[in-house]
Design a protein around this motif. Structure first.
Motif, PDB file in Angstrom:
ATOM      1  N   ASN A  67       0.745  -1.283   0.508  1.00 55.45           N
ATOM      2  CA  ASN A  67      -0.082  -0.309   0.120  1.00 55.45           C
ATOM      3  C   ASN A  67       0.574   0.708   0.223  1.00 55.45           C
ATOM      4  N   ARG A  68       1.851   1.377   1.437  1.00 55.02           N
ATOM      5  CA  ARG A  68       2.574   2.681   1.308  1.00 55.02           C
ATOM      6  C   ARG A  68       3.233   2.341  -0.210  1.00 55.02           C
ATOM      7  N   LEU A  69       3.833   1.588  -0.734  1.00 56.35           N
ATOM      8  CA  LEU A  69       4.717   1.661  -2.320  1.00 56.35           C
ATOM      9  C   LEU A  69       3.492   2.529  -3.230  1.00 56.35           C
ATOM     10  N   GLU A  70       2.588   2.111  -3.341  1.00 52.46           N
ATOM     11  CA  GLU A  70       1.727   2.439  -4.659  1.00 52.46           C
ATOM     12  C   GLU A  70       1.260   3.565  -4.214  1.00 52.46           C
ATOM     13  N   GLU A  71       1.353   4.110  -2.854  1.00 54.73           N
ATOM     14  CA  GLU A  71       1.111   5.581  -2.801  1.00 54.73           C
ATOM     15  C   GLU A  71       2.166   6.561  -3.382  1.00 54.73           C
ATOM     16  N   ASP A  72       2.933   5.562  -2.956  1.00 56.53           N
ATOM     17  CA  ASP A  72       4.828   6.632  -3.280  1.00 56.53           C
ATOM     18  C   ASP A  72       4.514   6.597  -4.820  1.00 56.53           C
ATOM     19  N   ASN A  73       3.837   4.946  -5.711  1.00 58.17           N
ATOM     20  CA  ASN A  73       4.006   5.701  -6.749  1.00 58.17           C
ATOM     21  C   ASN A  73       3.153   6.323  -7.612  1.00 58.17           C
ATOM     22  N   GLN A  74       2.105   6.609  -7.365  1.00 60.22           N
ATOM     23  CA  GLN A  74       1.424   7.577  -7.708  1.00 60.22           C
ATOM     24  C   GLN A  74       1.822   8.786  -6.858  1.00 60.22           C
ATOM     25  N   ARG A  75       2.520   9.276  -6.468  1.00 56.42           N
ATOM     26  CA  ARG A  75       3.047  10.185  -6.391  1.00 56.42           C
ATOM     27  C   ARG A  75       3.562  10.692  -7.385  1.00 56.42           C
ATOM     28  N   LEU A  76       4.863   9.661  -6.800  1.00 56.11           N
ATOM     29  CA  LEU A  76       5.871  10.128  -8.188  1.00 56.11           C
ATOM     30  C   LEU A  76       5.154   9.794 -10.046  1.00 56.11           C
ATOM     31  N   ARG A  77       4.180   9.439 -10.333  1.00 51.00           N
ATOM     32  CA  ARG A  77       3.510   9.346 -11.278  1.00 51.00           C
ATOM     33  C   ARG A  77       2.855  11.086 -11.671  1.00 51.00           C
ATOM     34  N   ARG A  78       2.241  11.673  -9.734  1.00 49.53           N
ATOM     35  CA  ARG A  78       1.854  12.707 -10.253  1.00 49.53           C
ATOM     36  C   ARG A  78       2.979  13.901 -10.575  1.00 49.53           C
ATOM     37  N   ASP A  79       4.121  13.443  -9.784  1.00 44.23           N
ATOM     38  CA  ASP A  79       5.448  14.319 -10.081  1.00 44.23           C
ATOM     39  C   ASP A  79       5.521  14.353 -11.351  1.00 44.23           C
ATOM     40  N   LEU A  80       5.796  13.213 -11.766  1.00 43.33           N
ATOM     41  CA  LEU A  80       6.534  13.097 -13.050  1.00 43.33           C
ATOM     42  C   LEU A  80       5.718  13.881 -13.756  1.00 43.33           C
ATOM     43  N   MET A  81       4.105  13.586 -13.756  1.00 44.39           N
ATOM     44  CA  MET A  81       3.204  15.062 -15.438  1.00 44.39           C
ATOM     45  C   MET A  81       4.177  15.946 -14.949  1.00 44.39           C
ATOM     46  N   GLU A  82       3.461  16.550 -13.587  1.00 41.60           N
ATOM     47  CA  GLU A  82       4.118  17.889 -13.965  1.00 41.60           C
ATOM     48  C   GLU A  82       5.704  17.857 -14.291  1.00 41.60           C
ATOM     49  N   CYS A  83       6.212  16.930 -13.908  1.00 41.38           N
ATOM     50  CA  CYS A  83       7.715  17.615 -14.624  1.00 41.38           C
ATOM     51  C   CYS A  83       7.532  17.778 -16.342  1.00 41.38           C
ATOM     52  N   SER A  84       6.834  16.549 -16.926  1.00 42.52           N
ATOM     53  CA  SER A  84       7.175  16.371 -18.415  1.00 42.52           C
ATOM     54  C   SER A  84       6.043  17.438 -18.768  1.00 42.52           C
TER      55      SER A  84
END
Ligand SMILES: [Zn+2]
Length: 100
Positions: A67-84
């Motif tokens: 669950n924790r990794l899933e949350e991490d993953n979603q946060r990273l994806r959001r960050d990545l979207m903002e970056c790109s």
């Protein structure tokens, strides 16, 4: 009979990678992979005691970790979207070199 309170604790235990199988959950002493006995094939052991968790605890802890990794993953994806930016997929990282 109804009991109040959880039947087991839903508390996250600190885990560390099992030293015997290096977190893989399996060992290969000869030619075949065997479930690692050092961690009950979970790949993780209690960080404080270094002992394998019981299967019941292992399921709970690995689920909490997932669950924790899933949350991490979603946060990273959001960050990545903002970056790109809006043209995602075609950023510098998406560019391909086609040279010989
Ligand atoms: Zn192990």
């Amino acid at each position: 009979m109804k009991r109040s309170g959880p039947s087991f604790q839903q508390e996250q235990v600190k885990l560390k990678r099992c030293g015997e199988c290096h977190g893989r959950g399996v060992v290969k002493p000869m030619f075949y992979e065997m479930p690692c006995t050092g961690c009950n094939a979970g790949g993780m052991v209690n960080a404080e005691t270094g002992e394998a968790l019981s299967l019941e605890d292992l399921v709970l802890q690995l689920r909490l970790e997932a669950n924790r990794l899933e949350e991490d993953n979603q946060r990273l994806r959001r960050d990545l979207m903002e970056c790109s930016g809006p043209e995602r997929g075609y950023g510098p990282l998406g560019a391909r070199y086609t040279g010989d």
